[in-house]
Write an enzyme that holds these catalytic residues in place. Sequence first.
Site, short mmCIF file in Angstrom:
data_model
loop_
_atom_site.label_atom_id
_atom_site.label_comp_id
_atom_site.label_asym_id
_atom_site.label_seq_id
_atom_site.Cartn_x
_atom_site.Cartn_y
_atom_site.Cartn_z
N SER A 102 52.34 75.13 63.99
CA SER A 102 53.12 75.63 64.60
C SER A 102 52.73 76.42 65.80
O SER A 102 53.57 76.80 66.93
CB SER A 102 53.81 76.87 63.68
OG SER A 102 52.80 77.70 63.58
N ASP A 122 55.23 87.06 67.10
CA ASP A 122 55.85 87.45 65.95
C ASP A 122 54.57 87.69 64.83
O ASP A 122 53.45 87.68 65.31
CB ASP A 122 56.62 86.06 65.42
CG ASP A 122 55.72 84.68 65.31
OD1 ASP A 122 54.61 84.89 65.21
OD2 ASP A 122 56.63 83.72 65.29
N HIS A 139 52.21 84.07 65.32
CA HIS A 139 51.72 83.35 66.85
C HIS A 139 51.51 84.48 67.91
O HIS A 139 52.40 85.03 68.26
CB HIS A 139 52.80 82.57 66.73
CG HIS A 139 53.42 81.69 65.64
ND1 HIS A 139 54.29 81.95 65.04
CD2 HIS A 139 52.83 80.55 65.01
CE1 HIS A 139 54.33 80.95 63.97
NE2 HIS A 139 53.32 80.06 64.09
#
Length: 383
Positions: free
Chosen positions: A51, A348, A351
């Site tokens: 991600s 977040d 990340h």
Amino acid sequence: MDKAKRNHPYACCRALFLGFLVVCLSYWSVKADDLAGVDLSKGASFIFGDSLVDAGNNNYLPTLSRANIRPNGIDFKASGGNPTGRYTNGRTIGDIVGEMLGQPNFAAPFLASNTTGKAILYGVNYASGGGGILNGTGRIFVNRLSMDIQVDYFNITRKQIDKLLGSSRAKEYLGKTSIFSITIGANDFLNNYMLPVLSIGARITETPEAFINDMISHLRNQLTRLYQLDARKFVVANVGPIGCIPYQKTINQLNQDECVELPNKMAKQYNIQLKGLLTELTQNLPGSTYVYANVYDLVMELITNYDKYGFTTASQACCGNGGQSAGIIPCGPTSSMCDDRSSHVFWDPYHPSEAANLLLAKQLLDGPTKYISPMNLRQLRDL
């Protein structure tokens, strides 16, 4: 044509040659038309990972790990601030590196319907939120693309490039002007070996050292497969200080300047072996260059000295909910969001923000061997 010329012993051969030449010229004119406007001189980025660099592949999977919801992407200018599936407020490190190397387009998600034809010559992104080196990693999300599957998908792209450029030109394009970046491994710890409750059995039967050895063995095979598909220039990121992310700080109720010891310890053990693996592959695979991106120390520098780089916090997530670091509930429409996204190292619970990604990318591009070795990405591009 007179009788003498018709009966000349080379007349037939000359006619066949001219006919063959016409066919060849016609073929290459079609190829030139197909590739009109494509500048191959800037090369391409072929991006693999999780991600941290996913550009939207998970949008096309039935998965619990997605970022195609607001306010993700709020600062991504290319989409007008709409979510794209990137797990940050703007560009990923992969986006920024490609842009700074002069590549005219971001590497498109492999699973997107328009990632076909000459679009793939600007690069392709295979990364997937929740994906890992090991195929079992991220099973909690139901669906994700493991590194094995990502390499399988590149094999499909590889055949398409052959059709576009011809085998000889394709091999040169991939080997000399394309960079293959791999950012993976964090999920193998966070969403596999150290996954609460679900991983207890695995931890009883496999030591941390054995688990890391398994990761390295799988990654060796995956990187070798890419080499066999004509990849030659690689940059491989190590695992960052995953014990310092807002999620870990929150669930372990740590102070702002504290990190969880076990995840960071395992990351450092893996990173040592990864560096050795890349040296081994460079020596054993002729013509290859494997560059080691020391993301662990880069991110730790930002976390430790965040105020030096213009951030106000390196512990609090800009977008999230729950606990003192807003680290339990991922970023979504109901999340609280900070006023100044550029003041947070973390977007977040997991990340980095675009502001942090920009600083990291600049070091990878032009930084010293402390952070990127044996050369930086600009030097790798020009190799």
